[in-house]
Design an enzyme around this catalytic site. Structure first.
Site, mmCIF file in Angstrom:
data_model
loop_
_atom_site.group_PDB
_atom_site.id
_atom_site.type_symbol
_atom_site.label_atom_id
_atom_site.label_comp_id
_atom_site.label_asym_id
_atom_site.label_seq_id
_atom_site.Cartn_x
_atom_site.Cartn_y
_atom_site.Cartn_z
ATOM 1 N N HIS A 85 4.291 0.151 1.204
ATOM 2 C CA HIS A 85 5.311 0.381 1.777
ATOM 3 C C HIS A 85 4.137 -1.298 2.301
ATOM 4 O O HIS A 85 3.203 -1.652 2.115
ATOM 5 C CB HIS A 85 5.249 0.903 3.335
ATOM 6 C CG HIS A 85 3.850 0.904 3.851
ATOM 7 N ND1 HIS A 85 3.608 2.721 2.811
ATOM 8 C CD2 HIS A 85 3.325 1.277 4.787
ATOM 9 C CE1 HIS A 85 2.115 3.140 3.645
ATOM 10 N NE2 HIS A 85 2.547 2.332 4.525
ATOM 11 N N GLN B 98 0.687 -1.570 -0.197
ATOM 12 C CA GLN B 98 -0.038 -0.214 -0.435
ATOM 13 C C GLN B 98 0.954 1.081 -0.332
ATOM 14 O O GLN B 98 1.731 0.798 0.181
ATOM 15 C CB GLN B 98 -1.131 -0.714 1.201
ATOM 16 C CG GLN B 98 -0.159 0.457 2.675
ATOM 17 C CD GLN B 98 -0.674 -0.648 4.181
ATOM 18 O OE1 GLN B 98 -1.356 0.916 4.354
ATOM 19 N NE2 GLN B 98 -1.501 -1.903 3.693
ATOM 20 N N LYS C 148 -9.227 -6.655 0.076
ATOM 21 C CA LYS C 148 -10.234 -5.295 -0.389
ATOM 22 C C LYS C 148 -9.501 -4.995 -1.759
ATOM 23 O O LYS C 148 -9.224 -5.790 -2.246
ATOM 24 C CB LYS C 148 -9.760 -4.444 1.128
ATOM 25 C CG LYS C 148 -9.950 -4.861 2.229
ATOM 26 C CD LYS C 148 -9.427 -3.860 3.429
ATOM 27 C CE LYS C 148 -10.159 -3.886 4.664
ATOM 28 N NZ LYS C 148 -9.389 -3.027 5.607
#
Length: 424
Positions: free
Chosen positions: A278, A114, A303
């Site tokens: 990260h 992300q 997600k």
């Protein structure tokens, strides 16, 4: 109206959290003796403890034995608790909102690959997809280890990535030859990581990998896992096999060869600004960030994956893992005491102080902004202006602006606390 008072945090149950009593979040919640936390289920994962005013999961203040109000509502009614200087610098403070969000995380399973958007990008994404990007704020964040903690963060130096490409044929096979050749040339040239040519080569490489069709990713990841299981002494082996067990055939597994591997011992911290890729892998941490819940994901997650926005939002600054570490200092700066340690990232929204006391006391001078403190071990007292509050493991309390306090430990155990605050 008290300037120091306990608040009621919230817990988040994500599947990556540690289960039941293995989770520091669970331990703190149960120890707090907040009635609603006494029914927590030991068979479920507890991933995050939230402390703040973010609307997704706001903290509350008890008004009596059976009712409470949102912390933001209480602060809006009593703006002096936030302070004029902070409200002027962060206009949302006039609505009772803090500029930071404070958390405890307990990680058993890797979080997603992300990044977090900068402020203009956050405003754009929130306007386009408010169901996914919950607010218009950026989310720089500090991670401070409570237990040994591992993460992937920031791009490795270009020569390191080139070495990984040359020694991982399964990864190289996914990259068009023109992009691979250009990257290898950039990594071996006189360009440093800040050169525009080097950044473009890294961006092209990363974008090519993250947009490979799923069937090709599956094929190469399975070949890689089979080779590692058969025989390999590659330093990435343990991480690749661990992530594949958690997220079989996932594109995020290949980021092991692109991102720095960071291990923190308790008391060590890293800071991640906007646009830094990260993934937290395992451990328990204190986390503090600007008051936002915006995450752009690209792998290792059930997600929504948003590769275009992730690729476009990264800084593409390669470098050694140490560049993310935060060097602590004493707090306050004039103090010679070792009881309070300051972690001060290069942003205005927050700083974090670690306090450790055993059979002793420590004074913190008044700061012109609000604070939230979480007690993670022991018991003690906090005193201010002739008043006092008993505190213990699991308690979370608020300190109003311009309020000097004195902490003291009681009992035999060490009193350990973390204080997030803002100074305008």
């Amino acid at each position: 109206m008290s300037k120091v008072f306990k608040i009621i945090p919230t817990t988040q149950q994500y599947d990556w959290g540690k289960q039941g009593r293995q989770s520091k979040v669970f331990q703190l919640a149960v120890s707090s003796q907040i009635p609603s936390f006494q029914q927590l289920d030991e068979s479920k994962p507890y991933a995050e403890l939230w402390m703040g005013t973010h609307p997704t999961s706001p903290s509350h203040v008890s008004t009596d034995a059976s009712s409470s109000v949102k912390l933001s509502e209480h602060l809006k009614k009593h703006p002096e608790l936030i302070g004029n200087a902070v409200s002027a610098k962060f206009p949302d403070g006039k609505e009772g909102n803090l500029p930071f969000l404070f958390k405890v995380l307990s990680i058993q399973k890797a979080l997603s690959i992300q990044t977090h958007p900068d402020k203009p990008t956050a405003e754009k994404l929130h306007a386009e997809r408010p169901d996914i990007y919950k607010d218009p704020n950026h989310k720089p964040e500090l991670a401070l280890a409570l237990t040994p903690f591992r993460a992937l963060c920031g791009f490795q130096p270009l020569p390191n990535i080139a070495h990984n490409l040359q020694n991982t044929p399964e990864l190289a096979a996914l990259i068009p030859s023109s992009i691979l050749d250009a990257f290898l040339q950039a990594s071996g040239s006189h360009w440093d990581g800040a050169a525009l040519e080097a950044k473009q080569a890294l961006r092209d490489l990363f974008a090519a990998i993250m947009t490979v069709p799923k069937e090709e990713v599956t094929k190469q990841v399975r070949k890689l896992v089979e080779r590692y299981q058969a025989t390999s002494d590659a330093i990435e082996k343990e991480m690749v096999l661990r992530l594949n067990e958690q997220f079989p055939d996932d594109i995020g597994i290949l980021c092991v060869f692109l991102l720095n591997h960071v291990t923190l011992q308790p008391g060590e911290a890293i800071f991640l600004g906007a646009g830094e890729p990260h993934a937290y892998v395992d451990g328990d941490i204190i986390e503090c960030m600007a008051n936002s819940d915006n995450v752009i994901r690209a792998g290792l997650t059930p997600k929504l994956i948003d590769v275009p926005n992730l690729v476009s939002g990264l800084t593409y600054v390669p470098g050694e893992p140490g560049r993310h570490k935060v060097t602590p200092s004493s707090f306050p700066e004039s103090s010679q005491s070792s009881a309070s340690t300051l972690y001060d990232p290069p942003i205005p929204e927050f700083s974090v102080v670690q306090v450790k006391l055993k059979g002793s006391q420590e004074s913190h001078p008044a700061v012109p902004g609000p604070s939230i403190v979480v007690v993670v071990q022991g018991q003690g007292t906090v005193k201010w202006e002739g008043d006092r509050l008993e505190i213990k493991n699991g308690d979370v309390f608020f300190i109003g602006a311009d309020t000097g306090v004195e902490f003291a430990s009681t009992g035999g155990d060490e009193l350990v606390m973390y204080r997030a605050y803002v100074v305008a």
